[in-house]
Design a protein around this motif. Structure first.
Motif, PDB file in Angstrom:
ATOM      1  N   UNK B  11       0.692  -1.066  -0.085  1.00 41.05           N
ATOM      2  CA  UNK B  11      -0.053  -0.097   0.005  1.00 41.05           C
ATOM      3  C   UNK B  11       1.005   1.215   0.080  1.00 41.05           C
ATOM      4  N   UNK B  16       2.752   1.414  -4.878  1.00 38.66           N
ATOM      5  CA  UNK B  16       1.422   1.385  -5.967  1.00 38.66           C
ATOM      6  C   UNK B  16       1.750   1.688  -7.379  1.00 38.66           C
ATOM      7  N   UNK B  20       1.296  -1.105 -10.389  1.00 37.74           N
ATOM      8  CA  UNK B  20       0.443  -0.804 -11.649  1.00 37.74           C
ATOM      9  C   UNK B  20       1.220  -1.245 -12.795  1.00 37.74           C
ATOM     10  N   UNK B  38      -7.734  -2.161   1.839  1.00 35.71           N
ATOM     11  CA  UNK B  38      -6.951  -1.561   0.826  1.00 35.71           C
ATOM     12  C   UNK B  38      -6.309  -2.520   0.004  1.00 35.71           C
ATOM     13  N   UNK B  44      -8.216  -5.718  -7.063  1.00 39.55           N
ATOM     14  CA  UNK B  44      -9.161  -5.685  -7.971  1.00 39.55           C
ATOM     15  C   UNK B  44      -8.447  -4.532  -9.286  1.00 39.55           C
ATOM     16  N   UNK B  45      -7.918  -3.737  -8.685  1.00 34.20           N
ATOM     17  CA  UNK B  45      -7.286  -2.744  -9.686  1.00 34.20           C
ATOM     18  C   UNK B  45      -6.291  -3.653 -10.613  1.00 34.20           C
ATOM     19  N   UNK B  47      -5.904  -6.754 -11.279  1.00 35.64           N
ATOM     20  CA  UNK B  47      -6.858  -7.604 -12.510  1.00 35.64           C
ATOM     21  C   UNK B  47      -7.252  -6.942 -13.523  1.00 35.64           C
ATOM     22  N   UNK B  48      -8.004  -5.758 -13.189  1.00 32.96           N
ATOM     23  CA  UNK B  48      -8.719  -5.027 -14.386  1.00 32.96           C
ATOM     24  C   UNK B  48      -7.528  -4.461 -15.458  1.00 32.96           C
ATOM     25  N   UNK B 187       2.290  10.122   0.011  1.00 33.74           N
ATOM     26  CA  UNK B 187       1.454  10.667   1.039  1.00 33.74           C
ATOM     27  C   UNK B 187       2.356  10.823   2.474  1.00 33.74           C
TER      28      UNK B 187
END
Lengths: 432, 244
Positions: B11, B16, B20, B38, B44-45, B47-48, B187
């Motif tokens: 995370x 991240x 990606x 999270x 999920x992101x 996989x898509x 962050x």
């Protein structure tokens, strides 16, 4: 640290704001912030994303794709997800966002807030017509909005004033693959340019226009038509960057005239067809990161209007004035739009739309204001995603559904916590 | 061949960006961390965006009790295994000075947790004779400084561990890369004024390039190799009087 003092700008960089900006990366972090207007990648040219002396929330970190259902073709994603990323991920699997604006950096939330259109507006209508659900954050409450409601119409093209867009579902359309077969044809003058646009039956159609051409060549340009296809082309190389602000003479009139002449003549007189990566067709300018720096420190404005079909001559007169001014840049686009629009403040109307960039100089600002007056007189409209110079009264006349929008916005954000530089400049929330 | 990436500290801001890019390349993803909700959202992101598969794993650098289960799951996954480590915590040095018991946590997050996991994973990777490990150290580990020397000590320890692991695993065809980022706009650092700042996306590009070229020690941005080279050679009698 949640908030940061910073100076930021719209894409045109002519309008700037000093304020505090937060950049949450989770829903929880966002929930901990006080309500403030939200922005995505700040690809709107003017002040739609700005809140001077106030707070604003950068949503670009909330960009997860959540789910995709191939049966309904619905994609659910967070508001910061970029349209170009969605296209890259889904085109190889045979899906594309139904509507894509001219930059892949535009976010889902931004596309909703401006109800953007693309090169297929004449067939598919606006972005909002393919949105099936929006989740808004109003203060601390999450609200689900679906098509048909007044709140939905106020949110599409609603400049973020009905609440922070958290997530949305959009319907994708099938495509053959991640390349485009593109046909380019010369249009030697205004009449042939319009005739080619009118006659085009392609899925995607757009005209590049040489805004420096005068006399018999006035309105000349290149019609680009595209269809998605399967195949293999060399993928585009990594984007280039503009390392510094260009000097002001980089886009001086003789340079632009020479560039446009070459750009026009690079297409053979009998036209040509070629195969291109999808991104090159839809997002040609994204190849150069920060291309807005080419206009130098002072930035630039984009004028974009749409006028009804029968007012095409108004655009012709605008072009005469623009060409004579010597202020135009190479970036000029002409397109025929259909009637499709999804919200009270959506830009599209059936007609022709013209978009041209101008460097930010006094003469150009004066010219744009004259063009705006012409658009208003012709019963046309200006585009909030581009505007930085319009007057509130003008806008109210162009958007007859403004009172409907105001009613919904007053309910959604009674305290005015989501007002931006743009809504204040154009007095959108108070105009009568 | 199947290829999978295990991401410890999935995370984090840099993780991240890396995740990606790996997902878009079609790798299988094992996302490990503490915030399961999270992690599920990131999975999920993935996989898509094109990942072959994405699973979440509960991983706490301060609690090694389930590492055996995690390794057992990875043993079942066929093909090439890779691992990237992004765990770490950087409390203010003053906070640590008031409460020295925090040191244990800082060392666990950046050093003992990931080193324990990697030591358990190493035999599996040696067996398969392929794959890569990328571990995030820090330029702060190159020399102990006034502002963050406990964090620096943990990162320096991890860098030394990775150097030894590289020495060991290189013999069986597994590459180990040490990543030393300067300040990155995540962050964790949002709102801080830090020199030579870069973005998670740029760091992710550097990491993937470095893995491709089998770089041993990667500074990102590159300028930090030079800066830290200079800082490292300042003689201690002078350095101890400086506050940089």
């Amino acid at each position: 640290m949640d908030w940061k003092e910073t100076e930021y700008a719209g894409w045109g960089r002519a309008l700037r704001a000093k304020g505090t900006v937060a950049r949450p990366d989770t829903r929880r972090a966002l929930g901990a912030l006080e309500p403030a207007p939200a922005f995505g990648m700040r690809r709107s040219y003017g002040d739609a994303a700005l809140n001077s002396h106030g707070r604003a929330v950068d949503m670009s970190g909330l960009d997860r794709l959540i789910a995709f259902d191939p049966d309904t073709a619905e994609l659910h994603a967070e508001a910061g997800a970029r349209i170009g990323d969605i296209a890259s991920a889904f085109a190889p699997r045979g899906w594309l966002p139904a509507v894509m604006p001219g930059t892949g950096f535009a976010t889902l939330g931004g596309c909703i807030g401006q109800d953007v259109h693309g090169k297929n507006h004449h067939h598919m209508g606006s972005f909002g017509q393919h949105v099936t659900e929006i989740t808004l954050l109003q203060k601390t409450r999450e609200i689900t909005v679906t098509p048909g409601s007044a709140l939905f119409k106020a949110t599409l093209g609603g400049l973020g004033q009905t609440g922070t867009i958290l997530r949305a579902k959009i319907r994708l359309i099938p495509c053959k693959g991640d390349v485009m077969v593109v046909t380019e044809r010369r249009a030697p003058d205004w009449d042939s340019h319009l005739a080619l646009l009118d006659a085009s039956t392609a899925s995607y159609t757009v005209g590049w226009i040489d805004a420096t051409a005068t006399g018999d060549s006035l309105g000349r340009g290149i019609i680009e038509e595209g269809e998605s296809a399967a195949g293999i082309v060399k993928p585009r190389k990594g984007a280039r960057k503009v390392p510094f602000n260009a000097p002001h003479f980089a886009l001086a009139a003789p340079v632009v005239r020479a560039f446009n002449w070459a750009y026009y003549h690079r297409v053979p007189a009998h036209g040509r067809s070629l195969v291109r990566p999808l991104q090159d067709f839809f997002f040609p300018l994204d190849k150069i990161h920060d291309w807005n720096k080419l206009y130098g420190q002072r930035g630039f404005h984009q004028f974009q209007c749409v006028v009804p079909l029968e007012q095409a001559d108004t655009l012709r007169e605008m072009l005469v004035e623009i060409a004579a001014s010597g202020l135009a840049s190479p970036l000029a686009v002409l397109k025929r739009m259909g009637p499709g629009r999804a919200g009270y403040l959506s830009f599209p109307m059936e007609g022709y739309t013209l978009a041209i960039d101008f460097p930010n100089r006094p003469a150009a600002r004066a010219l744009i204001q004259r063009l705006e007056a012409r658009a208003a007189a012709a019963g046309g409209r200006l585009y909030f995603a581009k505007d930085s110079l319009a007057q509130g009264a003008q806008i109210a006349a162009m958007y007859p559904e403004l009172p409907d929008w105001q009613t919904e916005v007053a309910k959604a954000d009674p305290a005015g916590a989501l007002e931006t530089d743009m809504t204040r400049r154009l007095k959108l929330r108070s105009a009568t | 061949m199947n290829s999978s990436w295990i991401i410890l500290g999935a995370t984090s801001g840099i993780a991240r960006a890396v995740i990606r890019k790996l997902a878009a390349q079609g790798h299988g993803m094992f996302l490990a961390g503490r915030n399961m909700a999270e992690l599920e959202a990131i999975a999920a992101d993935c996989r898509l965006r094109g990942a072959r598969m994405a699973e979440v794993m509960a991983f706490d650098a301060r609690d090694h009790s389930n590492y055996g289960d995690l390794i057992a799951r990875l043993r079942d996954e066929e093909g090439e295994l890779n691992c990237a480590v992004f765990t770490g915590s950087m409390p203010e040095q003053e906070a640590i000075d008031t409460d020295p018991s925090m040191i244990e946590g800082v060392l666990a997050d950046s050093l003992t947790g990931p080193a324990t996991f990697l030591t358990m994973l190493a035999p599996l990777m040696e067996e398969r004779g392929c794959g890569a490990i990328a571990g995030v150290g820090s330029v702060a580990g190159d020399r102990g400084r006034l502002g963050n020397y406990v964090y620096g000590a943990a990162k320096s320890g991890f860098a030394t561990y990775l150097s030894g692991l590289r020495n060991r695993l290189g013999r069986s065809g597994v590459h180990v890369m040490t990543i030393k980022p300067g300040p990155v706009d995540t962050p964790m650092t949002y709102g801080m004024e830090l020199p030579l700042m870069t973005t998670p996306d740029a760091v992710a590009d550097d990491i993937l390039n470095g893995l491709h070229r089998k770089t041993n020690v990667l500074y990102t941005r590159k300028i930090w190799r030079l800066v830290m080279g200079i800082i490292r050679v300042i003689p201690e009698p002078i350095f101890k009087k400086m506050s940089i």
